[in-house]
Design an enzyme around this catalytic site. Structure first.
Site, PDB file in Angstrom:
ATOM      1  N   THR A  43     -12.969 -30.942  -9.637  1.00  8.92           N
ATOM      2  CA  THR A  43     -13.520 -29.740  -9.005  1.00  8.92           C
ATOM      3  C   THR A  43     -13.343 -28.525  -9.901  1.00  8.92           C
ATOM      4  O   THR A  43     -14.245 -27.679 -10.017  1.00  8.92           O
ATOM      5  CB  THR A  43     -12.840 -29.486  -7.646  1.00  8.92           C
ATOM      6  OG1 THR A  43     -12.913 -30.673  -6.878  1.00  8.92           O
ATOM      7  CG2 THR A  43     -13.521 -28.362  -6.899  1.00  8.92           C
ATOM      8  N   TYR A 106     -18.153 -33.612   2.915  1.00 10.16           N
ATOM      9  CA  TYR A 106     -19.281 -33.282   3.776  1.00 10.16           C
ATOM     10  C   TYR A 106     -19.644 -34.396   4.753  1.00 10.16           C
ATOM     11  O   TYR A 106     -19.882 -34.144   5.929  1.00 10.16           O
ATOM     12  CB  TYR A 106     -20.537 -32.873   2.973  1.00 10.16           C
ATOM     13  CG  TYR A 106     -21.621 -32.306   3.872  1.00 10.16           C
ATOM     14  CD1 TYR A 106     -21.564 -30.989   4.303  1.00 10.16           C
ATOM     15  CD2 TYR A 106     -22.665 -33.099   4.323  1.00 10.16           C
ATOM     16  CE1 TYR A 106     -22.522 -30.473   5.158  1.00 10.16           C
ATOM     17  CE2 TYR A 106     -23.625 -32.594   5.184  1.00 10.16           C
ATOM     18  CZ  TYR A 106     -23.551 -31.287   5.595  1.00 10.16           C
ATOM     19  OH  TYR A 106     -24.491 -30.791   6.452  1.00 10.16           O
ATOM     20  N   TYR A 132      -8.013 -38.897  -4.485  1.00  5.88           N
ATOM     21  CA  TYR A 132      -7.838 -37.448  -4.415  1.00  5.88           C
ATOM     22  C   TYR A 132      -8.023 -37.035  -2.955  1.00  5.88           C
ATOM     23  O   TYR A 132      -9.144 -37.045  -2.445  1.00  5.88           O
ATOM     24  CB  TYR A 132      -8.858 -36.768  -5.331  1.00  5.88           C
ATOM     25  CG  TYR A 132      -8.771 -35.260  -5.417  1.00  5.88           C
ATOM     26  CD1 TYR A 132      -7.697 -34.541  -4.899  1.00  5.88           C
ATOM     27  CD2 TYR A 132      -9.788 -34.548  -6.038  1.00  5.88           C
ATOM     28  CE1 TYR A 132      -7.637 -33.159  -5.000  1.00  5.88           C
ATOM     29  CE2 TYR A 132      -9.739 -33.166  -6.153  1.00  5.88           C
ATOM     30  CZ  TYR A 132      -8.662 -32.476  -5.633  1.00  5.88           C
ATOM     31  OH  TYR A 132      -8.615 -31.113  -5.735  1.00  5.88           O
ATOM     32  N   ARG A 137     -11.084 -29.185   1.291  1.00  7.03           N
ATOM     33  CA  ARG A 137     -12.435 -29.173   0.714  1.00  7.03           C
ATOM     34  C   ARG A 137     -13.308 -30.297   1.261  1.00  7.03           C
ATOM     35  O   ARG A 137     -14.504 -30.126   1.445  1.00  7.03           O
ATOM     36  CB  ARG A 137     -12.362 -29.283  -0.815  1.00  7.03           C
ATOM     37  CG  ARG A 137     -11.909 -28.019  -1.527  1.00  7.03           C
ATOM     38  CD  ARG A 137     -11.955 -28.223  -3.030  1.00  7.03           C
ATOM     39  NE  ARG A 137     -11.487 -27.071  -3.768  1.00  7.03           N
ATOM     40  CZ  ARG A 137     -12.268 -26.094  -4.224  1.00  7.03           C
ATOM     41  NH1 ARG A 137     -13.567 -26.118  -4.000  1.00  7.03           N
ATOM     42  NH2 ARG A 137     -11.759 -25.087  -4.921  1.00  7.03           N
ATOM     43  N   LYS A 160      -3.676 -38.111  -5.892  1.00 10.96           N
ATOM     44  CA  LYS A 160      -3.523 -36.678  -6.107  1.00 10.96           C
ATOM     45  C   LYS A 160      -3.537 -36.063  -4.716  1.00 10.96           C
ATOM     46  O   LYS A 160      -4.560 -36.061  -4.036  1.00 10.96           O
ATOM     47  CB  LYS A 160      -4.664 -36.107  -6.956  1.00 10.96           C
ATOM     48  CG  LYS A 160      -4.597 -34.580  -7.092  1.00 10.96           C
ATOM     49  CD  LYS A 160      -5.801 -34.008  -7.822  1.00 10.96           C
ATOM     50  CE  LYS A 160      -5.733 -32.482  -7.847  1.00 10.96           C
ATOM     51  NZ  LYS A 160      -6.925 -31.885  -8.527  1.00 10.96           N
ATOM     52  N   ILE A 202      -1.702 -32.874 -11.118  1.00  9.39           N
ATOM     53  CA  ILE A 202      -3.020 -32.594 -11.713  1.00  9.39           C
ATOM     54  C   ILE A 202      -3.258 -31.127 -11.433  1.00  9.39           C
ATOM     55  O   ILE A 202      -3.467 -30.717 -10.299  1.00  9.39           O
ATOM     56  CB  ILE A 202      -4.097 -33.512 -11.132  1.00  9.39           C
ATOM     57  CG1 ILE A 202      -3.808 -34.961 -11.534  1.00  9.39           C
ATOM     58  CG2 ILE A 202      -5.479 -33.090 -11.631  1.00  9.39           C
ATOM     59  CD1 ILE A 202      -4.811 -35.975 -11.010  1.00  9.39           C
TER      60      ILE A 202
END
Length: 290
Positions: A43, A106, A132, A137, A160, A202
């Site tokens: 990202t 989404y 992740y 998000r 992550k 990360i």
């Protein structure tokens, strides 16, 4: 071994295109400063704005410049399983060491959907997968129970974790095993994360302060939390400032100040606001980087 300070690399732009020369020099600098791994096309690398050709070119260039000196964990996630598989196939073909796969954003899949998605990816490639999990998000939050199911697959090797919940580290350690690689996705929580059983981060801040972040991670992994705390005190204002506006705008402002690349971003990200730039400048000074 995937551990330590692993920058989520920004992607430099110049005149609207990816600046591959600046990117190659930036990767070289990251390795020279002590970063222990590299994540292109996450990202922070503005991957949602990259074309597939650009995405693949950035991963290829990272592998070429790294030349086996540190692991390359290629950002390959998508909210479309077929696209994620294609990204993984490319990453494997060019020699990446692992893939970072974000929980599909989404679509808001169920836990069964997450298991099916990651199982399909694991079956499509031998490339090790780092999950992740960033519900802020992606909206969907992978449960500890779901992660434990996926951890049984031989190529799903770690996470992550950007949930912001330090208790997850202990819960995932118990559910997935002590060898399951846990990397922090939040720079401001990396100290506590490693104390709970994590083995690295990360990191966004490592783009700007790779040597300090590498020293910080090395201290935590050796159990020297006194040294780690002192470094964290230097870095904490920078952790905050780099998210004082939409990321990676503030990070690119800092890197432009340091002479590594232009501050260009792609819409819908905007350049750092004046207030954010002021906060970044002050944080760089506090850390001894300006």
């Amino acid at each position: 071994m995937i551990q330590g300070s692993i920058p989520a690399l920004v992607t430099p732009f110049k005149n609207g295109a990816v600046d591959m020369d600046a990117f190659a020099a930036f990767v070289e600098w990251q390795i020279a400063e002590g970063s222990t791994g590299l994540v292109p096309c996450g990202t922070t690398g503005e991957s949602p704005t990259l074309t597939h050709a650009e995405h693949h070119a950035v991963i290829t260039r990272t592998v070429e410049v790294a030349a086996g000196r540190v692991p390359v964990i290629a950002g390959c996630g998508s909210n479309d399983t077929a696209t994620a598989i294609a990204h993984m196939q490319h990453a494997a073909n060019v020699g990446a060491d692992a893939a970072l796969i974000v929980v599909p954003y989404y679509n808001k899949p169920s836990q069964a959907g997450l298991i099916a998605h990651f199982t399909a990816l694991a079956e499509s490639s031998r490339l090790p997968i780092i999950i992740y999990n960033i519900p802020g998000r992606s909206v969907a939050d992978m449960s500890t129970e779901t992660m434990a199911v996926l951890a049984r697959l031989p190529t799903i090797v770690g996470v992550k974790d950007a949930t912001g919940n330090l208790a997850r580290v202990a819960a995932q350690r118990a559910a997935c095993g002590a060898d399951f690689i846990q990397l922090s996705g939040n720079d401001d929580m990396a100290l506590g994360f490693n104390a709970m059983g994590g083995v690295g981060a990360i990191s966004v801040t490592a783009n700007v302060a790779p040597r300090l972040c590498a020293q910080f991670q090395a201290a935590t992994l050796s159990g020297d939390f006194r040294t780690a705390l002192a470094i964290n005190d230097r870095l904490y204002p920078l952790h905050a400032a780099l998210f004082s506006d939409a990321s990676p705008g503030p990070t690119k402002h800092a890197l432009a100040r340091m002479g590594h690349m232009a501050s260009d971003v792609r819409l819908p990200i905007c350049a750092a606001s004046a207030a954010s730039a002021t906060a970044v400048d002050a944080a760089l000074a506090h850390a001894g980087l300006a």
